[in-house]
Enzyme design. Structure first.
Site, PDB file in Angstrom:
ATOM      1  N   GLY A 500     -12.856  20.347  11.644  1.00 47.12           N
ATOM      2  CA  GLY A 500     -12.568  20.013  13.037  1.00 47.12           C
ATOM      3  C   GLY A 500     -11.421  20.840  13.578  1.00 47.12           C
ATOM      4  O   GLY A 500     -10.908  21.736  12.898  1.00 47.12           O
ATOM      5  N   ASP A 616     -12.919  18.193  26.224  1.00 48.90           N
ATOM      6  CA  ASP A 616     -13.480  19.110  25.237  1.00 48.90           C
ATOM      7  C   ASP A 616     -14.911  18.721  24.897  1.00 48.90           C
ATOM      8  O   ASP A 616     -15.290  18.634  23.730  1.00 48.90           O
ATOM      9  CB  ASP A 616     -12.598  19.138  23.980  1.00 48.90           C
ATOM     10  CG  ASP A 616     -12.854  20.380  23.134  1.00 48.90           C
ATOM     11  OD1 ASP A 616     -13.495  21.326  23.647  1.00 48.90           O
ATOM     12  OD2 ASP A 616     -12.436  20.410  21.961  1.00 48.90           O
TER      13      ASP A 616
END
Ligand SMILES: *[C@@H]1O[C@H](CO)[C@@H](O)[C@H](O)[C@H]1NC(C)=O
Ligand SMILES: *[C@@H]1O[C@H](CO)[C@@H](O)[C@H](O)[C@H]1NC(C)=O
Ligand SMILES: *[C@@H]1O[C@H](CO)[C@@H](O)[C@H](O)[C@H]1NC(C)=O
Ligand SMILES: *[C@@H]1O[C@H](CO)[C@@H](O)[C@H](O)[C@H]1NC(C)=O
Length: 804
Positions: A500, A616
């Site tokens: 991530g 995002d």
């Protein structure tokens, strides 16, 4: 935005009812010589509605006369029933006919009257007929007199479970007649069921759902714009709604703006639904439903208790109130409600404390005056010891009028877009006048011993430099490091499933067999701490089936970890950009994914207490469960804006290129419309199977957005569609979604639709406005491309984004 609405409205007007209905040659009247029998129907002249005999299920032998949409709907949508409590069991020989004097009657073969209309002036019509109007209203009138005021009878005055456009709900104070919805007994029995839905003018008008005599849901009072407790009821392109209220009447009604089928139905299971016919899906799309959550259950938290759906537990006492019955309260029996910490003393003088962001309480025991100022309102309330609170009656134009409450305050919620209310308080509780902004304090007791984790999130409101501390208790399980070590075989490489933004993601299996995903933040990243807090705070408070669910967290030996439900199918990018895996996602699945993402976003933007801008949104942040249902994840850089604040500014632009809106990249201005932009990009990626960033084409050097725009302008949008989707039979839906996506990625944020509008556009075939040029269609000219002069100036951009 105004021009957008205007164009949209204009196009809708042109097409009004020329769309789902087709003008029919069928008769629309029943006359003295021409009656209705089983197998025959009459239709409104525009072909929208049809009336005849029907039986709600094949297994019953019960027959009714009803009105339904003539347009094809799989399960005939009956909107009105005549003999709802008196079915006929043998339709042979039964007929609906004009009987004298001036009434419409349903007779059996044996000539017994099963049902009939009724008029105070039955002789007023010399030549009575019954006619089904285009609105779906069945009227009895004189053949030569079509004046509304001379109708002898109309079905709109006898609603069953459905409110159609143009129908009214409420009370006529002159005649005493009340118009309200009542549910069917069950799906197959139209007889009056347990649930009713009223526009209740006792005190001050509010919509109230009852089960038998018990209130089960209330919308809160009308505030000039909408019901106080239904912030989702906003101005939209599909219908308008209003409350018509004076000495003579209180009527709530809505009217259509476009050629759509929408209705409000009181279902037999106690759910009120506003639905919209989605022509492309051939199904009713539920747009709003009530009660929607625990807080919507009437009076969940008792008197002076405040319900907030985002918190666990949902109930807390209002600031300066304590549980009346602490024992029951502690075991989540909140019915006892709360009482003031310091008792009132009317003789010695009380004062008022302002609470903000509130769904106003039940107005059954209330009083109002439209001409008073808020100050006069306060004085009036102060003079009567049983007056407990006051507020503006109408919130438009900065607020006006006076609404007073007598007795205990019930059914208070904390809501985004909630209102101010001033509650009576002992003088000693009032303290310094400086505390202008009274934030509801939440009881921090429960769970505090379980978690030592109370994180304050400071949200800076740029203009006012006002800080608000959201030091809420997070009721989130803490996992011991050893448990997570075991679940992931000591974070072995085999269990690593992703990398991530701020660390790695591992798959794990807990002792009970539950599969989890663990996000382990890298120790080195200093930024990680903030992102961690941010994500914990954001997501612990959010619950929606299209948001990934946080199960717990772990903080130990410098490690920071988040534990999520495990998503069997990982992320969306692994499918749509992969040649073989993309075959697993046919168009219905992709459409479902698009809808799910849209609903998740709508929740973030509008429905959750903290208005969240994700910032995002991208294919790799959309996770898919075993059934390919999408869940939005990764709230590391999400930002919360408080209340009505819809835009914000940042010097630290983070996000993913290819998904970020121009105003964000260039000026650091972000708003819900930046998420809409990213959503548009995602939709185009889902349709084309190509990434926006890194897109290349043999004949030009523009990116995916530019490519779509070019094809759209040249009238060749079909060429965009992922090759293996083109042979499906959903071409018109695909084209429509390309159009919606282009509206989402328009250069100027104010031109982009907001999420409620996007959802309507996805559901419905209404005509869409012309899309303007997208932002950033050439990647190379990123900064020069976007100049503020093309839209409005920076400052205005933020204010224009006020919710509508
Ligand atoms: C229905 O009514 C018709 C006419 O009265 C009669 O002939 C028929 O037998 C009835 N059918 C049933 C099932 O009772
Ligand atoms: C018919 O009128 C009477 C008296 O006005 C009223 O009591 C009754 O409820 C009415 N019935 C219907 C079916 O409207
Ligand atoms: C819930 O609390 C109220 C008083 O606060 C009490 O009267 C009632 O019996 C309680 N209900 C249950 C199911 O315990
Ligand atoms: C206060 O208001 C209540 C409710 O309207 C009313 O019944 C009562 O008479 C009022 N008391 C005084 C002192 O005006």
């Amino acid at each position: 935005m105004k021009s957008f609405l205007l164009i949209f409205h204009f196009l809708l007007q042109i097409l009004l009812c020329g769309f789902l209905c087709s003008i029919s040659n069928a008769k629309d009247t029943i006359t003295a010589t021409d009656f209705l029998t089983d197998g025959k129907t009459i239709s409104s002249s525009d072909g929208c509605f049809e009336m005849g005999f029907f039986s709600p299920a094949s297994f019953t032998n019960n027959w009714y006369v009803g009105i339904w949409y003539k347009h094809y709907v799989p399960d005939k949508s009956v909107v009105w029933v005549a003999n709802r409590a008196n079915p006929i069991t043998n339709t042979s020989g039964a007929m609906l006919k004009i009987a004298n004097p001036g009434r419409l009657a349903l007779l059996t073969a044996a000539n017994t009257i099963v049902w009939s209309t009724n008029s105070s002036r039955p002789l007023a019509a010399k030549n009575p007929i019954a006619q089904l109007l285009n609105s779906g209203n069945l009227v009895v009138r004189d053949a030569n007199d079509a004046k509304v005021e001379n109708f002898l009878w109309q079905s709109f005055d006898y609603p069953t479970d459905t409110l159609l456009p143009g129908m009214k709900m409420g009370k006529n104070f002159v005649t005493g007649q009340e118009f309200y919805l009542s549910s069917w007994k069950n799906e197959y029995d139209p007889a009056p069921g347990e649930y009713t839905y009223h526009c209740d003018p006792t005190g001050y008008p509010q919509d109230v759902m009852r089960k038998g005599k018990v209130k089960v849901f209330s919308t809160g009072p009308w505030n000039g714009l909408r019901w106080s407790g239904v912030p989702g009821l906003t101005k939209n392109n599909i219908y308008t709604f209003k409350l018509d209220f004076d000495e003579k009447k209180a009527f709530y009604s809505f009217a259509l703006l476009g050629p759509v089928m929408t209705k409000l139905t009181m279902n037999s299971n106690g759910v009120l639904q506003r639905s919209l016919w989605a022509e492309n899906r051939q199904e009713w799309h539920v747009y709003l439903s009530s009660p929607a959550d625990t807080c919507d259950n009437y009076g969940t938290c008792g008197a002076y208790g405040s319900c907030n759906n985002i918190l666990t537990p949902v109930c807390s006492c209002l600031d300066k109130f304590v549980p009346k019955d602490p024992r029951n309260w502690a075991v989540t029996n909140w019915s006892g409600g709360c009482v003031r910490r310091k008792p009132l003393n009317c003789q010695k003088g009380d004062g008022f404390l302002k609470y903000s962001g509130i769904k106003l309480p039940d107005t059954q025991y209330s009083w109002f005056d439209a001409s008073m100022t808020l100050h006069e309102c306060k004085q009036t309330c102060l003079r009567n010891c049983s007056c407990m609170a006051y507020s503006d009656l109408d919130i438009r134009n900065g607020g006006s009028g006076c609404l007073l409450w007598y007795g205990n305050l019930i059914d208070i919620h904390e809501l985004p877009g909630g209102q101010d209310i001033h509650i009576r308080m002992a003088n000693s509780e009032l303290g310094s006048k400086k505390t202008k902004l009274v934030v509801l304090s939440l009881s921090l007791l429960i769970g505090a011993t379980v978690i030592g984790l109370v994180i304050g999130l400071y949200i800076r409101k740029k203009k006012k430099k006002r800080k608000m501390n959201l030091k809420d208790d997070l009721d989130l399980p803490l996992f011991a490091l050893s448990i997570l070590n075991k679940a992931t075989s000591n974070f072995s490489v085999e269990n690593k499933i992703g990398e991530g933004g701020f660390g790695s993601v591992y798959k794990g299996i807990l002792e009970g067999g539950q599969e989890i995903a663990i996000k382990r933040l890298s120790k080195s990243s200093s930024q990680g701490v903030n992102e961690f807090k941010n994500e914990v705070i954001c997501i612990a408070k959010l619950q929606h089936r299209n948001l990934v669910k946080l199960i717990g967290c772990c903080i130990a030996r410098g490690e920071k970890m988040l534990v999520y439900e495990y998503m069997r199918n990982r992320s969306l990018d692994l499918f749509i950009f992969d040649e073989t895996k993309s075959l697993l996602l046919d168009w219905p699945k992709r459409f479902n994914i698009i809808n799910g993402i849209a609903r998740g976003l709508l929740y973030l933007h509008q429905d959750s207490r903290l208005r969240i801008i994700h910032r995002d949104l991208k294919a790799s942040n959309i996770l898919l469960d075993a059934d390919m249902n999408p869940k939005i994840s990764d709230f590391g850089i999400a930002r919360s804006v408080v209340g009505n604040e819809t835009g914000a500014n940042t010097h630290h632009v983070v996000g993913t290129h290819g998904y970020m809106s121009p105003e964000y990249v260039v000026h650091g201005v972000f708003s819900v419309k930046s998420d809409v932009f990213s959503f548009g990009v995602l939709v185009l990626e889902l349709i084309s199977g190509r990434r926006n960033r890194g897109f290349s084409h043999e004949s030009h050097s523009i990116n995916l957005l530019g490519h779509v725009w070019k094809l759209y302008k040249e009238g060749r949008p079909l060429e965009l569609i992922d090759a293996h989707l083109t042979d499906s039979c959903y071409i018109s839906e695909l084209l429509r979604l390309i159009h919606v996506a282009l509206l989402c990625v328009q250069q100027c944020p104010e031109d982009r639709p907001d999420m409620p509008t996007v959802i309507l556009m996805l559901a419905n075939d209404a005509i869409l406005p012309e899309a303007k040029e997208p932002g950033f269609f050439t990647e190379s000219k990123v900064t020069s491309e976007y100049s503020t002069s093309m839209c409005s100036t920076n400052e205005i951009t933020v204010t224009l984004l006020e919710p509508r």
